[in-house]
Write a protein that holds these residues in place. Structure first.
Motif, PDB file in Angstrom:
ATOM      1  N   ASP A 132      -1.578  -7.438 -15.972  1.00 26.72           N
ATOM      2  CA  ASP A 132      -2.764  -7.076 -15.181  1.00 26.72           C
ATOM      3  C   ASP A 132      -3.544  -8.356 -14.837  1.00 26.72           C
ATOM      4  O   ASP A 132      -3.952  -9.094 -15.735  1.00 26.72           O
ATOM      5  N   ARG A 140       0.640  -0.844 -13.977  1.00 29.88           N
ATOM      6  CA  ARG A 140       0.427   0.514 -14.477  1.00 29.88           C
ATOM      7  C   ARG A 140       1.618   1.067 -15.249  1.00 29.88           C
ATOM      8  O   ARG A 140       1.467   2.032 -16.005  1.00 29.88           O
ATOM      9  N   TRP A 164       0.809  -1.230   0.000  1.00 27.30           N
ATOM     10  CA  TRP A 164       0.000   0.000   0.000  1.00 27.30           C
ATOM     11  C   TRP A 164       0.836   1.271   0.000  1.00 27.30           C
ATOM     12  O   TRP A 164       0.320   2.361   0.165  1.00 27.30           O
ATOM     13  N   GLY A 185       2.158   2.841  -2.321  1.00 25.22           N
ATOM     14  CA  GLY A 185       1.856   3.730  -3.443  1.00 25.22           C
ATOM     15  C   GLY A 185       0.986   4.914  -3.041  1.00 25.22           C
ATOM     16  O   GLY A 185       0.797   5.842  -3.834  1.00 25.22           O
ATOM     17  N   ASP A 239       3.906  -3.041 -10.733  1.00 20.57           N
ATOM     18  CA  ASP A 239       2.496  -3.360 -10.952  1.00 20.57           C
ATOM     19  C   ASP A 239       2.161  -3.112 -12.423  1.00 20.57           C
ATOM     20  O   ASP A 239       3.035  -2.765 -13.216  1.00 20.57           O
ATOM     21  N   HIS A 278      -0.303  -7.654  -9.772  1.00 19.60           N
ATOM     22  CA  HIS A 278      -0.701  -7.784  -8.362  1.00 19.60           C
ATOM     23  C   HIS A 278      -1.174  -9.226  -8.210  1.00 19.60           C
ATOM     24  O   HIS A 278      -0.967 -10.028  -9.105  1.00 19.60           O
ATOM     25  N   VAL A 315       1.915  -1.760  -4.867  1.00 18.93           N
ATOM     26  CA  VAL A 315       0.911  -1.412  -5.870  1.00 18.93           C
ATOM     27  C   VAL A 315       0.903   0.115  -6.067  1.00 18.93           C
ATOM     28  O   VAL A 315       1.017   0.859  -5.091  1.00 18.93           O
ATOM     29  N   GLY A 316       0.780   0.556  -7.313  1.00 20.24           N
ATOM     30  CA  GLY A 316       0.696   1.996  -7.570  1.00 20.24           C
ATOM     31  C   GLY A 316       1.986   2.728  -7.245  1.00 20.24           C
ATOM     32  O   GLY A 316       1.966   3.879  -6.805  1.00 20.24           O
ATOM     33  N   THR A 317       3.108   2.046  -7.462  1.00 16.51           N
ATOM     34  CA  THR A 317       4.402   2.586  -7.040  1.00 16.51           C
ATOM     35  C   THR A 317       5.219   3.159  -8.196  1.00 16.51           C
ATOM     36  O   THR A 317       6.437   3.260  -8.096  1.00 16.51           O
ATOM     37  N   GLY A 318       4.536   3.554  -9.283  1.00 20.57           N
ATOM     38  CA  GLY A 318       5.245   4.081 -10.448  1.00 20.57           C
ATOM     39  C   GLY A 318       6.229   5.191 -10.104  1.00 20.57           C
ATOM     40  O   GLY A 318       7.319   5.263 -10.666  1.00 20.57           O
ATOM     41  N   GLU A 319       5.835   6.061  -9.172  1.00 16.78           N
ATOM     42  CA  GLU A 319       6.709   7.188  -8.804  1.00 16.78           C
ATOM     43  C   GLU A 319       7.760   6.787  -7.769  1.00 16.78           C
ATOM     44  O   GLU A 319       8.587   7.607  -7.380  1.00 16.78           O
TER      45      GLU A 319
END
Ligand code: CP3
Length: 354
Positions: free
Chosen positions: A296, A275, A217, A219, A273, A330, A253-257
């Motif tokens: 995905d 994205r 979590w 991200g 992930d 994920h 998850v959602g850790t692109g940055e």
């Protein structure tokens, strides 16, 4: 006992497996595949053996843990097993009042919100989780050359459950502590880092050939906050297990940055992930790290041709990498058709055979 001896040399066949080679960025005979949450509700044989056994209790029964861990290896021919447990198991093992509620997730009796609450987070000893040592001893015998991945929850993700008291979409209490009382937050994450490191050490000393630190979590954070308030604790965990020489995987998850910083925290393999395509992720992460991912998981709800086309796109994006472990972006979702997973493993193996 297995507990007291440091991890010996891995059996050569395990050391030479495609999965461990890819983690070390060595040439591989085929792209290795495993799936986050490969053990679990997508498998009827899992639902059968879990009948009437509460989740956290199932994690303390070595024979059951062994069976559940092996189920996806037998069925799908994946290149690695992941130890059947949960991120909250070490917290339960040190006596915290918590449970996993079906369909909800981890729920904590009394959230951790104050300095006084930190006293409830005592150190984890190998004796607290002797069933883990026992189960991994059984497992490595059964697995032969197939590597076993140990895992733990990263300090931020564990803290998110402990401070919120359960799953959250906003993490308002955890982030308020992080922003508003940085000293308490830092001490909480440091305590969790020690517990997590101890839990990973138990798994490695018992025979795990790689470890994954799930910061599922994280991200939710901006990079500057990650660097200041999370990275020191995650780095402490990675440093604590660096000496074993087993690959360390880091996923959220959602850790692109955050991909670059998550690598810098001490990972050998950065999980991505769905994205961020892998040919973009490799630039964000920078040199010297393998990547893991990133189909995905909802693609598995489509037809065979669509799954293969989308898997092909992942492989094409990974073509320039010098270390790729194929995985989903994920975990496997509970309603996934297990045959679609079996076919996907076969597709990746065949498409990448060298
Ligand atoms: O096959 C594997 O991946 C190994 C087993 C595994 C479990 N949990 C078993 C489990 C792993 C690696 C985990 C990690 C975990 N647990 C994470 C990080 C991975 C991720 O998905 O991001 C997190 C955030 C948790 C916390 C947790 N535990 C959640 C959110 C849930 C789901 C609650 C629900 O019912 O939907 C759990 C329960 C859980 N952990 C199940 C399994 C197989 C399902 C419970 C059941 O089968 O009764």
């Amino acid at each position: 006992t297995a507990n007291d001896s440091p991890t010996g040399p891995q059996p050569t066949a395990t050391y030479d497996s495609a999965f461990l080679k890819a983690c070390r960025r060595e040439p591989v005979p085929h792209t290795p595949v495993w799936f986050m949450r490969q053990a679990g509700r997508s498998l009827p044989e899992y639902r059968k053996v879990r009948e009437g056994v509460p989740m956290l209790e199932s994690c303390t029964r070595p024979e059951l843990v062994t069976e559940i861990t092996l189920q996806p290896v037998r069925r799908h021919d994946v290149d690695a097993a992941i130890y059947y447990s949960d991120i909250v198991v070490p917290l339960k093992a040190i006596g915290l009042g918590l449970d996993i509620k079906p369909g909800i997730g981890p729920v904590v009796d009394e959230p951790i919100r104050t300095r006084a609450d930190l006293a409830r987070l005592r150190d984890l000893t190998p004796e607290d989780v002797s069933y883990v040592t026992e189960a991994i001893g059984l497992l490595t015998k059964e697995l032969g050359a197939t590597p076993l991945i140990g895992f733990a929850g990263a300090p931020f993700t564990l803290a998110s459950y402990l401070v919120e008291g359960g799953p959250s979409r906003t993490y308002e209490n955890a982030k308020a502590m992080m922003y508003g009382d940085p000293e308490l937050w830092a001490d909480l994450l440091d305590r969790l880092a020690d517990i997590t490191a101890a839990f990973l050490k138990v798994q490695i000393e018992a025979g795990a050939s790689a470890v994954q630190l799930f910061d599922s979590w994280v991200g939710a954070l901006a990079p500057a906050d990650y660097r200041r308030s999370v990275m020191p604790a995650s780095a402490k965990v990675f440093d604590a297990v660096a000496g074993y020489g087993v690959p360390r995987i880091h996923f959220g998850v959602g850790t692109g940055e955050l991909l670059k910083l998550m690598g810098e925290a001490g990972a050998d393999v950065v999980g991505v992930d769905y994205r961020v395509p892998l040919d973009e992720a490799v630039h964000r992460v920078g040199p010297g790290k393998a990547l893991q991912g990133n189909l995905d998981p909802t693609v598995l709800f489509t037809d065979k041709d669509t799954v293969e086309r989308r898997a092909r796109e992942v492989l094409d994006a990974a073509a320039g990498l010098d270390g790729h472990v194929f995985n989903l972006g994920h975990g496997v979702m509970p309603n996934t058709d297990p045959d679609a997973l079996t076919r996907l493993v076969d597709y990746v193996h065949t498409a990448t055979a060298r």
